[in-house]
Design a protein around this motif. Structure first.
Motif, PDB file in Angstrom:
ATOM      1  N   LYS A  51      20.196  15.551 -15.007  1.00 58.03           N
ATOM      2  CA  LYS A  51      19.019  16.553 -15.582  1.00 58.03           C
ATOM      3  C   LYS A  51      18.305  16.716 -14.465  1.00 58.03           C
ATOM      4  O   LYS A  51      17.277  17.711 -14.150  1.00 58.03           O
ATOM      5  CB  LYS A  51      18.560  15.752 -17.251  1.00 58.03           C
ATOM      6  CG  LYS A  51      17.025  17.257 -17.746  1.00 58.03           C
ATOM      7  CD  LYS A  51      16.758  16.631 -19.019  1.00 58.03           C
ATOM      8  CE  LYS A  51      16.338  17.615 -19.050  1.00 58.03           C
ATOM      9  NZ  LYS A  51      15.116  16.794 -20.189  1.00 58.03           N
ATOM     10  N   HIS A  52      17.853  15.658 -13.570  1.00 53.56           N
ATOM     11  CA  HIS A  52      16.827  15.681 -12.410  1.00 53.56           C
ATOM     12  C   HIS A  52      16.767  16.041 -12.186  1.00 53.56           C
ATOM     13  O   HIS A  52      16.129  16.444 -11.193  1.00 53.56           O
ATOM     14  CB  HIS A  52      15.732  14.061 -13.036  1.00 53.56           C
ATOM     15  CG  HIS A  52      14.443  14.377 -12.155  1.00 53.56           C
ATOM     16  ND1 HIS A  52      13.619  14.567 -12.831  1.00 53.56           N
ATOM     17  CD2 HIS A  52      13.863  13.545 -11.223  1.00 53.56           C
ATOM     18  CE1 HIS A  52      12.235  14.183 -12.505  1.00 53.56           C
ATOM     19  NE2 HIS A  52      12.700  13.717 -11.923  1.00 53.56           N
ATOM     20  N   MET A  53      18.193  15.684 -11.676  1.00 53.02           N
ATOM     21  CA  MET A  53      18.489  16.682 -10.363  1.00 53.02           C
ATOM     22  C   MET A  53      18.850  18.222 -10.360  1.00 53.02           C
ATOM     23  O   MET A  53      18.179  19.045  -9.488  1.00 53.02           O
ATOM     24  CB  MET A  53      20.129  16.360 -10.282  1.00 53.02           C
ATOM     25  CG  MET A  53      20.679  17.265  -9.430  1.00 53.02           C
ATOM     26  SD  MET A  53      20.508  15.843  -7.591  1.00 53.02           S
ATOM     27  CE  MET A  53      21.570  17.878  -6.245  1.00 53.02           C
ATOM     28  N   VAL A 113      10.540   6.575  -7.444  1.00 52.25           N
ATOM     29  CA  VAL A 113      10.489   7.411  -6.483  1.00 52.25           C
ATOM     30  C   VAL A 113       9.593   8.426  -7.956  1.00 52.25           C
ATOM     31  O   VAL A 113       8.349   8.993  -7.630  1.00 52.25           O
ATOM     32  CB  VAL A 113      11.432   8.120  -6.934  1.00 52.25           C
ATOM     33  CG1 VAL A 113      11.874   9.265  -6.801  1.00 52.25           C
ATOM     34  CG2 VAL A 113      12.606   7.311  -5.850  1.00 52.25           C
ATOM     35  N   GLU A 114       9.839   8.387  -9.016  1.00 52.97           N
ATOM     36  CA  GLU A 114       8.672   9.038  -9.397  1.00 52.97           C
ATOM     37  C   GLU A 114       7.355   8.531  -9.868  1.00 52.97           C
ATOM     38  O   GLU A 114       6.456   9.599  -9.743  1.00 52.97           O
ATOM     39  CB  GLU A 114       9.483   8.991 -11.622  1.00 52.97           C
ATOM     40  CG  GLU A 114      10.370   9.254 -11.745  1.00 52.97           C
ATOM     41  CD  GLU A 114      11.277  11.078 -10.994  1.00 52.97           C
ATOM     42  OE1 GLU A 114      10.364  10.986 -11.545  1.00 52.97           O
ATOM     43  OE2 GLU A 114      12.073  10.895 -10.364  1.00 52.97           O
ATOM     44  N   HIS A 115       7.212   7.652  -9.912  1.00 58.99           N
ATOM     45  CA  HIS A 115       5.390   7.409  -9.528  1.00 58.99           C
ATOM     46  C   HIS A 115       4.677   7.661  -7.727  1.00 58.99           C
ATOM     47  O   HIS A 115       3.716   7.919  -8.058  1.00 58.99           O
ATOM     48  CB  HIS A 115       5.533   5.931  -9.554  1.00 58.99           C
ATOM     49  CG  HIS A 115       5.795   5.055 -11.015  1.00 58.99           C
ATOM     50  ND1 HIS A 115       4.989   4.969 -11.978  1.00 58.99           N
ATOM     51  CD2 HIS A 115       6.103   5.034 -12.010  1.00 58.99           C
ATOM     52  CE1 HIS A 115       5.027   4.104 -12.455  1.00 58.99           C
ATOM     53  NE2 HIS A 115       5.966   4.811 -12.926  1.00 58.99           N
ATOM     54  N   TYR A 116       6.022   7.837  -6.869  1.00 58.88           N
ATOM     55  CA  TYR A 116       5.275   8.725  -6.395  1.00 58.88           C
ATOM     56  C   TYR A 116       5.054  10.205  -6.625  1.00 58.88           C
ATOM     57  O   TYR A 116       4.022  10.498  -5.868  1.00 58.88           O
ATOM     58  CB  TYR A 116       6.403   8.216  -4.721  1.00 58.88           C
ATOM     59  CG  TYR A 116       5.497   8.772  -3.389  1.00 58.88           C
ATOM     60  CD1 TYR A 116       4.718   8.169  -2.779  1.00 58.88           C
ATOM     61  CD2 TYR A 116       6.525  10.039  -3.059  1.00 58.88           C
ATOM     62  CE1 TYR A 116       4.604   8.876  -1.710  1.00 58.88           C
ATOM     63  CE2 TYR A 116       5.765  11.119  -1.943  1.00 58.88           C
ATOM     64  CZ  TYR A 116       4.031  10.177  -1.024  1.00 58.88           C
ATOM     65  OH  TYR A 116       4.047  11.351  -0.154  1.00 58.88           O
ATOM     66  N   GLU A 117       5.536  10.484  -6.713  1.00 53.57           N
ATOM     67  CA  GLU A 117       5.591  12.079  -6.676  1.00 53.57           C
ATOM     68  C   GLU A 117       4.609  11.792  -8.037  1.00 53.57           C
ATOM     69  O   GLU A 117       4.059  12.843  -7.807  1.00 53.57           O
ATOM     70  CB  GLU A 117       7.193  12.398  -7.809  1.00 53.57           C
ATOM     71  CG  GLU A 117       8.187  12.980  -6.481  1.00 53.57           C
ATOM     72  CD  GLU A 117       9.538  13.138  -7.729  1.00 53.57           C
ATOM     73  OE1 GLU A 117       9.724  14.668  -7.252  1.00 53.57           O
ATOM     74  OE2 GLU A 117      10.000  12.721  -8.226  1.00 53.57           O
ATOM     75  N   ILE A 118       4.514  11.327  -9.314  1.00 57.28           N
ATOM     76  CA  ILE A 118       2.816  11.736 -10.023  1.00 57.28           C
ATOM     77  C   ILE A 118       1.966  11.204  -9.167  1.00 57.28           C
ATOM     78  O   ILE A 118       0.630  12.062  -9.136  1.00 57.28           O
ATOM     79  CB  ILE A 118       2.928  10.536 -11.168  1.00 57.28           C
ATOM     80  CG1 ILE A 118       4.775  10.716 -11.843  1.00 57.28           C
ATOM     81  CG2 ILE A 118       2.257  10.033 -11.807  1.00 57.28           C
ATOM     82  CD1 ILE A 118       4.853   9.683 -12.908  1.00 57.28           C
ATOM     83  N   GLU A 146       7.399  16.915 -15.669  1.00 61.60           N
ATOM     84  CA  GLU A 146       8.640  17.167 -15.674  1.00 61.60           C
ATOM     85  C   GLU A 146       8.390  14.891 -14.451  1.00 61.60           C
ATOM     86  O   GLU A 146       9.833  14.843 -15.360  1.00 61.60           O
ATOM     87  CB  GLU A 146       9.067  18.122 -14.786  1.00 61.60           C
ATOM     88  CG  GLU A 146       9.001  19.086 -15.734  1.00 61.60           C
ATOM     89  CD  GLU A 146      10.776  20.208 -15.378  1.00 61.60           C
ATOM     90  OE1 GLU A 146      10.637  21.021 -16.295  1.00 61.60           O
ATOM     91  OE2 GLU A 146      10.920  19.837 -14.263  1.00 61.60           O
ATOM     92  N   GLU A 147       8.053  15.052 -13.773  1.00 65.71           N
ATOM     93  CA  GLU A 147       7.666  13.598 -13.251  1.00 65.71           C
ATOM     94  C   GLU A 147       7.896  13.087 -14.082  1.00 65.71           C
ATOM     95  O   GLU A 147       8.337  11.434 -14.707  1.00 65.71           O
ATOM     96  CB  GLU A 147       7.078  13.857 -12.280  1.00 65.71           C
ATOM     97  CG  GLU A 147       7.162  14.953 -10.786  1.00 65.71           C
ATOM     98  CD  GLU A 147       8.881  14.502 -11.079  1.00 65.71           C
ATOM     99  OE1 GLU A 147       9.551  14.474 -10.923  1.00 65.71           O
ATOM    100  OE2 GLU A 147       8.278  15.305  -9.231  1.00 65.71           O
ATOM    101  N   LYS A 148       6.215  13.344 -14.714  1.00 68.95           N
ATOM    102  CA  LYS A 148       6.234  12.061 -16.485  1.00 68.95           C
ATOM    103  C   LYS A 148       6.915  11.813 -17.106  1.00 68.95           C
ATOM    104  O   LYS A 148       7.153  10.434 -17.841  1.00 68.95           O
ATOM    105  CB  LYS A 148       5.136  11.968 -16.511  1.00 68.95           C
ATOM    106  CG  LYS A 148       3.720  12.071 -15.493  1.00 68.95           C
ATOM    107  CD  LYS A 148       2.498  12.659 -16.817  1.00 68.95           C
ATOM    108  CE  LYS A 148       0.761  11.912 -15.876  1.00 68.95           C
ATOM    109  NZ  LYS A 148       0.283  12.773 -16.534  1.00 68.95           N
TER     110      LYS A 148
END
Ligand SMILES: [Fe+2]
Ligand SMILES: [Fe+2]
Length: 168
Positions: A51-53, A113-118, A146-148
């Motif tokens: 889904k995240h892809m 990775v998500e935290h970097y994007e956030i 969506e990242e969160k």
């Protein structure tokens, strides 16, 4: 950045540079996700990565949209931070034998990775607002949300299942 002339002179320049950074990061993430999908054993984790892809493809498009709205060409600049996070994830995953422990490692890597994007999107949104570009901010906010949401789902999956199975 050049030695004789500094390329980032204004907050606007810094905004564009950081947009180029997250553009590069999103593309690297898109490249690394198929590997994460194939390594995941837990079906919910596999589905979550799939889904995240799809979401990540949307993130790239939204960043391209913001470049266009801001009147600058879509361009990526190297982001050693995301390269490092992905490289470390690959190294650790390569060293894990047990499939359940590997799932726990994949979640930990994905959350880094998500935290970097956030952090990047949080900053970009504030700078966009400061620059009077609420329109750009609202597009970037869609990516941030969506990242969160992804980060939260990974936490729930780790705490409810994957960490317990890894500990057995
Ligand atoms: Fe993303
Ligand atoms: Fe993400």
């Amino acid at each position: 950045m050049g030695f004789f002339s500094k390329d980032i002179k204004s907050l606007d320049d810094l905004f564009v540079h950081t947009l180029q950074d997250i553009y590069y990061a999103e593309k690297q993430i898109e490249k690394s996700l198929p590997d994460m999908i194939s390594k995941a054993t837990n079906p919910q984790l596999k589905q979550g990565f799939e889904k995240h892809m799809e979401e990540t493809k949307g993130h790239i498009q939204r960043v391209e949209q913001v470049f266009q709205m801001h009147g600058v060409p879509a361009k990526a600049v190297n982001c050693p931070a995301i390269d490092g996070i992905i490289e470390e994830a690959d190294e650790v995953a390569g060293d894990v034998d047990d499939k359940q422990v590997l799932d726990a490692a994949l979640i930990a890597a994905a959350q880094a990775v998500e935290h970097y994007e956030i952090t990047r999107y949080g900053t970009l949104i504030e700078w966009a607002k400061q620059l009077g570009r609420d329109d750009c901010a609202s597009v970037l906010k869609q990516n941030l949300e969506e990242e969160k949401a992804t980060d939260k789902k990974l936490t729930v999956l780790a705490e409810s299942k994957v960490n317990l199975q890894a500990a057995q």
